[in-house]
Design a protein around this motif. Structure first.
Motif, PDB file in Angstrom:
ATOM      1  N   ASN A   1     -31.614 -15.942  47.127  1.00 15.18           N
ATOM      2  CA  ASN A   1     -30.834 -17.172  47.257  1.00 15.18           C
ATOM      3  C   ASN A   1     -29.493 -17.044  46.540  1.00 15.18           C
ATOM      4  OD1 ASN A   1     -29.931 -19.806  47.454  1.00 15.18           O
ATOM      5  ND2 ASN A   1     -31.339 -20.605  45.910  1.00 15.18           N
ATOM      6  N   LEU A   2     -29.535 -16.500  45.325  1.00 17.47           N
ATOM      7  CA  LEU A   2     -28.314 -16.328  44.538  1.00 17.47           C
ATOM      8  C   LEU A   2     -27.349 -15.364  45.228  1.00 17.47           C
ATOM      9  CD1 LEU A   2     -26.653 -16.709  41.943  1.00 17.47           C
ATOM     10  CD2 LEU A   2     -28.007 -14.869  40.914  1.00 17.47           C
TER      11      LEU A   2
ATOM     12  N   TYR B   1     -27.196 -14.647  48.348  1.00 16.01           N
ATOM     13  CA  TYR B   1     -26.688 -15.289  49.566  1.00 16.01           C
ATOM     14  C   TYR B   1     -25.532 -16.233  49.244  1.00 16.01           C
ATOM     15  CZ  TYR B   1     -26.555 -18.175  53.764  1.00 16.01           C
ATOM     16  OH  TYR B   1     -26.137 -18.852  54.889  1.00 16.01           O
ATOM     17  N   ARG B   2     -25.711 -17.071  48.258  1.00 11.06           N
ATOM     18  CA  ARG B   2     -24.661 -18.023  47.894  1.00 11.06           C
ATOM     19  C   ARG B   2     -23.380 -17.301  47.471  1.00 11.06           C
ATOM     20  NH1 ARG B   2     -26.241 -23.307  47.214  1.00 11.06           N
ATOM     21  NH2 ARG B   2     -28.489 -23.717  47.175  1.00 11.06           N
ATOM     22  N   GLU B   3     -23.553 -16.258  46.677  1.00 10.00           N
ATOM     23  CA  GLU B   3     -22.386 -15.508  46.217  1.00 10.00           C
ATOM     24  C   GLU B   3     -21.699 -14.792  47.384  1.00 10.00           C
ATOM     25  OE1 GLU B   3     -21.013 -15.586  43.342  1.00 10.00           O
ATOM     26  OE2 GLU B   3     -22.544 -16.710  42.257  1.00 10.00           O
TER      27      GLU B   3
ATOM     28  N   VAL C   1     -21.694 -15.853  50.535  1.00 13.61           N
ATOM     29  CA  VAL C   1     -20.988 -16.891  51.303  1.00 13.61           C
ATOM     30  C   VAL C   1     -19.624 -17.161  50.676  1.00 13.61           C
ATOM     31  CG1 VAL C   1     -20.991 -19.343  51.913  1.00 13.61           C
ATOM     32  CG2 VAL C   1     -23.063 -17.979  52.218  1.00 13.61           C
ATOM     33  N   ALA C   2     -19.600 -17.331  49.354  1.00  8.45           N
ATOM     34  CA  ALA C   2     -18.331 -17.566  48.658  1.00  8.45           C
ATOM     35  C   ALA C   2     -17.409 -16.358  48.781  1.00  8.45           C
ATOM     36  CB  ALA C   2     -18.605 -17.883  47.190  1.00  8.45           C
TER      37      ALA C   2
ATOM     38  N   LYS D   1     -24.760 -11.361  55.142  1.00 12.89           N
ATOM     39  CA  LYS D   1     -25.271 -12.730  55.013  1.00 12.89           C
ATOM     40  C   LYS D   1     -26.463 -12.953  55.942  1.00 12.89           C
ATOM     41  CE  LYS D   1     -21.634 -15.109  55.924  1.00 12.89           C
ATOM     42  NZ  LYS D   1     -20.788 -16.295  56.205  1.00 12.89           N
TER      43      LYS D   1
ATOM     44  N   SER E   1     -34.987 -14.469  53.563  1.00 14.27           N
ATOM     45  CA  SER E   1     -35.533 -15.760  53.135  1.00 14.27           C
ATOM     46  C   SER E   1     -36.588 -16.272  54.104  1.00 14.27           C
ATOM     47  CB  SER E   1     -34.407 -16.787  53.005  1.00 14.27           C
ATOM     48  OG  SER E   1     -33.973 -17.223  54.279  1.00 14.27           O
TER      49      SER E   1
ATOM     50  N   PHE F   1     -32.060 -22.334  51.004  1.00 16.83           N
ATOM     51  CA  PHE F   1     -30.759 -22.061  50.423  1.00 16.83           C
ATOM     52  C   PHE F   1     -29.999 -23.329  50.046  1.00 16.83           C
ATOM     53  CE2 PHE F   1     -31.354 -18.095  52.900  1.00 16.83           C
ATOM     54  CZ  PHE F   1     -31.393 -17.256  51.809  1.00 16.83           C
ATOM     55  N   ARG F   2     -30.678 -24.459  50.035  1.00 21.24           N
ATOM     56  CA  ARG F   2     -29.999 -25.694  49.646  1.00 21.24           C
ATOM     57  C   ARG F   2     -30.019 -25.866  48.142  1.00 21.24           C
ATOM     58  NH1 ARG F   2     -32.228 -29.906  54.294  1.00 21.24           N
ATOM     59  NH2 ARG F   2     -31.356 -28.792  56.059  1.00 21.24           N
TER      60      ARG F   2
END
Length: 256
Positions: free
Chosen positions: A85-86, A88-90, A92-93, A225, A232, A255-256
């Motif tokens: 999850n972490l 993925y978020r990074e 995306v950014a 991504k 996930s 991922f929310r």
């Protein structure tokens, strides 16, 4: 005549005493036999009770061990997917920052271009061991491409670029995820070594011009991504088939 009768009665009395003694001996023997049988039966019951006790202990220990193993598996799986999850978020950014850092005229649509040599983001295999191994090999391949993107952007961006810092961060998190996936696999399947990539060693693209490098980096991040999102989605399958729990899980909320 008197002596004869006396001797006769004497013999009769002796025979009677003998019969009584014999009866007493038989009665005593029967009692002894009954006592022995009773003692043997008691010993049998004690042995059976002891055996049953140890069998119950073994059953309780086995159930406890299985429950503990499942709990640990579920915990390891949650930690692994939390790290996914972490990353993925990074990523995306990072993708948004990457597009914004490539200069005027570079558009998000370029990230959908077809570039040869990019790893497949889909996870292959039927068995859980095969799918976890597929995740591992795909992560390995993408790490090499992330390194290539990092080196290219170091030549295109100023040393103080935030993009370079974000690339370094995503690469570091991805390495941690790779190590965790490998450890998770080794615990679950200690007798199955991780296979080599089916297509052989990962190949990087040949020399590219500046625009091609920009497109290549964006395609790598966009595809990466997709891989993380696919990882996930494995949570529900792994929980039911590997960790033994069957609670449904909405992967869209992961991922929310």
């Amino acid at each position: 005549m008197t002596n004869v009768w006396f001797l006769f009665f004497k013999e009769v009395l002796k025979q009677r005493d003998y019969d009584k003694s014999t009866q007493l001996d038989c009665e005593k023997q029967r009692r002894m036999n009954g006592h022995v049988k009773k003692m043997r039966f008691q010993r049998f019951l004690e042995t059976a009770a002891t055996l049953l006790y140890f069998l119950l202990l073994l059953a309780v220990y086995s159930s406890t061990s299985v429950a503990a193993s499942r709990n640990q598996c579920g915990k390891d799986l949650r930690q692994t997917l939390k790290l996914t999850n972490l990353v993925y978020r990074e990523t995306v950014a990072l993708t948004k920052l990457y597009v914004a850092s490539q200069g005027d005229g570079f558009q998000q649509g370029f990230c959908k271009a077809s570039v040869s040599g990019i790893p497949d983001p889909n996870i292959s295999g039927l068995e859980p061991s095969e799918r976890i191994a597929s995740i591992y090999t795909q992560l390995q391949a993408f790490l090499l491409h992330l390194k290539q993107v990092q080196e290219q952007q170091e030549n295109l961006q100023p040393p103080t670029s935030q993009l370079l810092d974000q690339l370094t961060k995503v690469t570091a998190y991805s390495k941690r995820l790779l190590v965790r996936i490998k450890a998770f696999y080794s615990v679950l399947f200690p007798n199955l070594p991780l296979p080599e990539p089916a297509g052989g060693p990962t190949t990087l693209p040949p020399a590219q011009n500046v625009f091609q490098q920009k497109v290549y980096g964006c395609v790598v991040l966009t595809t990466y991504k997709k891989l993380l999102l696919n990882i996930s989605k494995e949570r529900k399958t792994l929980k039911s088939k590997v960790c033994g729990t069957r609670r449904p899980m909405n992967t869209m909320n992961f991922f929310r």
